[in-house]
Design a protein around this motif. Structure first.
Motif, PDB file in Angstrom:
ATOM      1  N   LEU A   4       0.864  -1.176   0.000  1.00  0.00           N
ATOM      2  CA  LEU A   4       0.000   0.000   0.000  1.00  0.00           C
ATOM      3  C   LEU A   4       0.903   1.230   0.000  1.00  0.00           C
ATOM      4  CD1 LEU A   4      -2.986   0.975   0.197  1.00  0.00           C
ATOM      5  CD2 LEU A   4      -2.624   1.118   2.672  1.00  0.00           C
ATOM      6  N   LYS A   5       0.741   2.070  -1.037  1.00  0.00           N
ATOM      7  CA  LYS A   5       1.563   3.283  -1.163  1.00  0.00           C
ATOM      8  C   LYS A   5       0.666   4.514  -1.164  1.00  0.00           C
ATOM      9  CE  LYS A   5       5.524   1.721  -3.906  1.00  0.00           C
ATOM     10  NZ  LYS A   5       6.119   1.871  -5.250  1.00  0.00           N
ATOM     11  N   ILE A   7       0.318   6.914   0.982  1.00  0.00           N
ATOM     12  CA  ILE A   7      -0.374   7.139   2.268  1.00  0.00           C
ATOM     13  C   ILE A   7       0.059   8.516   2.786  1.00  0.00           C
ATOM     14  CG2 ILE A   7      -0.633   6.327   4.646  1.00  0.00           C
ATOM     15  CD1 ILE A   7       0.331   3.520   3.597  1.00  0.00           C
ATOM     16  N   ALA A  29       4.449   3.756   3.447  1.00  0.00           N
ATOM     17  CA  ALA A  29       4.070   2.566   2.668  1.00  0.00           C
ATOM     18  C   ALA A  29       3.959   1.397   3.654  1.00  0.00           C
ATOM     19  CB  ALA A  29       5.124   2.262   1.610  1.00  0.00           C
ATOM     20  N   GLU A  43       7.687   5.782   2.375  1.00  0.00           N
ATOM     21  CA  GLU A  43       7.649   5.178   1.042  1.00  0.00           C
ATOM     22  C   GLU A  43       8.994   5.290   0.334  1.00  0.00           C
ATOM     23  OE1 GLU A  43       4.136   6.156  -1.376  1.00  0.00           O
ATOM     24  OE2 GLU A  43       5.402   5.943  -3.146  1.00  0.00           O
ATOM     25  N   PHE A  56      -1.017  -1.097  -4.356  1.00  0.00           N
ATOM     26  CA  PHE A  56      -2.316  -0.421  -4.197  1.00  0.00           C
ATOM     27  C   PHE A  56      -2.048   1.004  -3.733  1.00  0.00           C
ATOM     28  CE2 PHE A  56      -3.010  -4.899  -3.310  1.00  0.00           C
ATOM     29  CZ  PHE A  56      -4.101  -5.186  -4.126  1.00  0.00           C
ATOM     30  N   SER A  57      -2.967   1.918  -4.050  1.00  0.00           N
ATOM     31  CA  SER A  57      -2.793   3.306  -3.624  1.00  0.00           C
ATOM     32  C   SER A  57      -3.797   3.659  -2.530  1.00  0.00           C
ATOM     33  CB  SER A  57      -2.997   4.247  -4.814  1.00  0.00           C
ATOM     34  OG  SER A  57      -3.058   5.577  -4.339  1.00  0.00           O
ATOM     35  N   ALA A  58      -3.314   4.348  -1.495  1.00  0.00           N
ATOM     36  CA  ALA A  58      -4.217   4.848  -0.448  1.00  0.00           C
ATOM     37  C   ALA A  58      -4.804   6.194  -0.855  1.00  0.00           C
ATOM     38  CB  ALA A  58      -3.472   4.966   0.872  1.00  0.00           C
ATOM     39  N   VAL A  63      -3.815   6.075   7.131  1.00  0.00           N
ATOM     40  CA  VAL A  63      -3.926   4.645   7.442  1.00  0.00           C
ATOM     41  C   VAL A  63      -3.735   4.462   8.947  1.00  0.00           C
ATOM     42  CG1 VAL A  63      -2.893   2.364   7.117  1.00  0.00           C
ATOM     43  CG2 VAL A  63      -3.265   3.860   5.147  1.00  0.00           C
ATOM     44  N   ILE A 375      -8.384   2.671   5.865  1.00  0.00           N
ATOM     45  CA  ILE A 375      -7.954   3.874   5.147  1.00  0.00           C
ATOM     46  C   ILE A 375      -9.042   4.928   5.332  1.00  0.00           C
ATOM     47  CG2 ILE A 375      -7.249   4.853   2.931  1.00  0.00           C
ATOM     48  CD1 ILE A 375      -6.442   2.071   2.016  1.00  0.00           C
ATOM     49  N   LYS A 395     -11.871   2.199   3.179  1.00  0.00           N
ATOM     50  CA  LYS A 395     -11.500   0.792   2.985  1.00  0.00           C
ATOM     51  C   LYS A 395     -11.132   0.171   4.338  1.00  0.00           C
ATOM     52  CE  LYS A 395      -9.223  -0.608  -0.852  1.00  0.00           C
ATOM     53  NZ  LYS A 395      -8.160  -1.003  -1.773  1.00  0.00           N
ATOM     54  N   GLU A 405     -15.077  -1.741   1.008  1.00  0.00           N
ATOM     55  CA  GLU A 405     -14.493  -0.707   0.154  1.00  0.00           C
ATOM     56  C   GLU A 405     -15.613   0.201  -0.302  1.00  0.00           C
ATOM     57  OE1 GLU A 405     -12.180  -2.310  -3.027  1.00  0.00           O
ATOM     58  OE2 GLU A 405     -11.164  -0.389  -3.331  1.00  0.00           O
TER      59      GLU A 405
END
Ligand code: ZN
Length: 407
Positions: A4-5, A7, A29, A43, A56-58, A63, A375, A395, A405
């Motif tokens: 997960l990036k 963020i 991340a 990240e 995946f993108s936040a 988070v 998220i 999410k 989601e």
């Protein structure tokens, strides 16, 4: 290995540090594998070995660890909306009970409900709860108050563990109140709890914890000790409802029994706070219950200043806290209990995990922990609980799997 990036900010919420130390990482991340976290950090520092993994993108969201509601009475029959109005108009509880309301009405409706009906109702609640970013719930029995009906509630929880993704932790609360049919013979009821209910619950492995409601009109400190010592001998850990309406030595009892948590505590004594500090028990604040009953809210600063961890929970139940909206209750922990937003976040993550003896598994975003996270669409933790909206969660992920989601 999913990553997960993007963020905006990630709150680690480590066990260490004080109540306000949530370990914020900007531009973070998060990497997990097989449901467990394998890497977390900035990240830009993501190791090259993860370069070709699934990303995946936040979308610049926040988070946080999956929220944990460490005190609910999830399964019950009926509702008590008529009583809500009577409470608002100032009718005393005895009048409400005489008019067919109060806990006895929930006990009646719960006994009348089948296991299947209760199960389906809980399934619906859990679907809505997952949308709020909650990934684990503690669930108490206590509206059956016969051997068969208490077992029925706990069996509902056991089925829920396998039927849906949220983590469910069960607590036996046979000593919630003395049911009407035993009102002139409470000794007999206590005997039923100790000699029949506890052994049955233990032999079916239906509860991790045993809880007692210690209050005038419910159970005394001595009665609670008797129940919890029997439960402990059967392998259950202690939790307690204490000092909600009066200072009755409940926190001291929780400390002396090595309880994992003492909950409510609005009228805790200074000695009680100190005893909990010594024993390591978590203080669980339930601000929604104080609001619905027009009672004094807990002053969380007394615990935080003394170094006692404070967890935040809904107390979801049909009488005194008929909402399961944990983020709203976190906002109330700020406004009614004087916790800062960061403190409330720690209270609904790692300290809530501690209050259900699962801090080694869940509650923080650290390597080795279960990949449970939410998220949020918010600029910061402060902004989230200050500019409160119906639901900021976009999410919810449990053990690396998406449970909810927003579309
Ligand atoms: Zn409760």
């Amino acid at each position: 290995m999913p990553i997960l990036k993007d963020i905006r900010q990630l709150a680690v919420c480590p066990s260490e540090g004080g109540q306000a130390e949530i370990g914020l990482i900007d531009d973070a991340a998060l990497v997990w594998q097989g449901g467990r976290i394998v890497w977390v950090g900035k990240e830009e520092e993501l190791p090259a070995e993860f370069a070709s993994e699934q990303v995946f993108s936040a979308q610049q969201g926040l988070v946080i660890p999956g929220l944990i509601d460490c005190h609910t009475h999830l399964a019950f029959g009926g509702w008590r909306a008529a009583e809500f109005e009577m409470r608002i108009l100032g009718k005393p509880y005895v009048e409400i009970a005489a008019a067919g309301g109060g806990i006895a009405s929930t006990v009646r409706a719960t006994r009348e409900a089948s296991e299947e009906e209760l199960f389906l109702r809980c399934m619906q609640h859990l679907e809505n709860i997952a949308e709020l970013g909650v990934t684990t719930l503690e669930c108490k029995s206590g509206y059956g108050l016969t051997v068969a009906d208490e077992l029925k509630l706990l069996r509902v929880y056991k089925r829920l563990q396998n039927a849906q993704p949220l983590g469910i932790v069960s607590t036996f609360l046979g000593a919630h109140t003395v049911p009407r049919e035993y009102k002139d013979d409470r000794e007999r009821y206590l005997e039923l709890v100790v000699k029949e209910m506890i052994p049955e619950v233990a032999s079916e492995g239906l509860a991790i914890f045993c809880d007692v409601f210690v209050e005038q009109g419910a159970f005394s400190v001595e009665e609670a000790r008797q129940v919890l010592e029997a439960a402990s001998a059967s392998g259950m850990k202690a939790k307690l409802h204490v000092d909600q309406l009066s200072s009755g030595g409940g926190a001291e009892l929780a400390a002396s029994l090595g309880a994992v948590s003492a909950d409510h505590l609005e009228f805790v004594s200074d000695n009680g706070v100190e005893a909990m500090k010594q024993s390591g028990a978590v203080a669980v604040t339930l601000p929604l219950a104080s609001l619905y009953t027009f009672q004094k809210p807990l002053d969380a600063r007394r615990f935080i200043d003394a170094g006692v961890p404070v967890a935040v929970a809904t107390d979801f139940n049909p009488g005194t806290a008929p909402s399961f909206h944990l983020p709203m209750v976190m906002m109330l922990a700020c406004t009614a209990n004087r916790m800062t937003p960061a403190e409330a976040v720690k209270g609904a993550t790692i300290y809530a995990a501690q209050a259900i003896a699962l801090a080694g598994e869940i509650g923080s975003l650290e390597v080795g922990k279960q990949a449970d996270f939410a998220i949020l669409q918010a600029e910061s933790i402060d902004q989230w609980l200050y500019h409160f909206t119906s639901n900021a969660c976009v999410k919810t992920v449990k053990a690396g799997q998406v449970m909810y989601e927003r579309h």
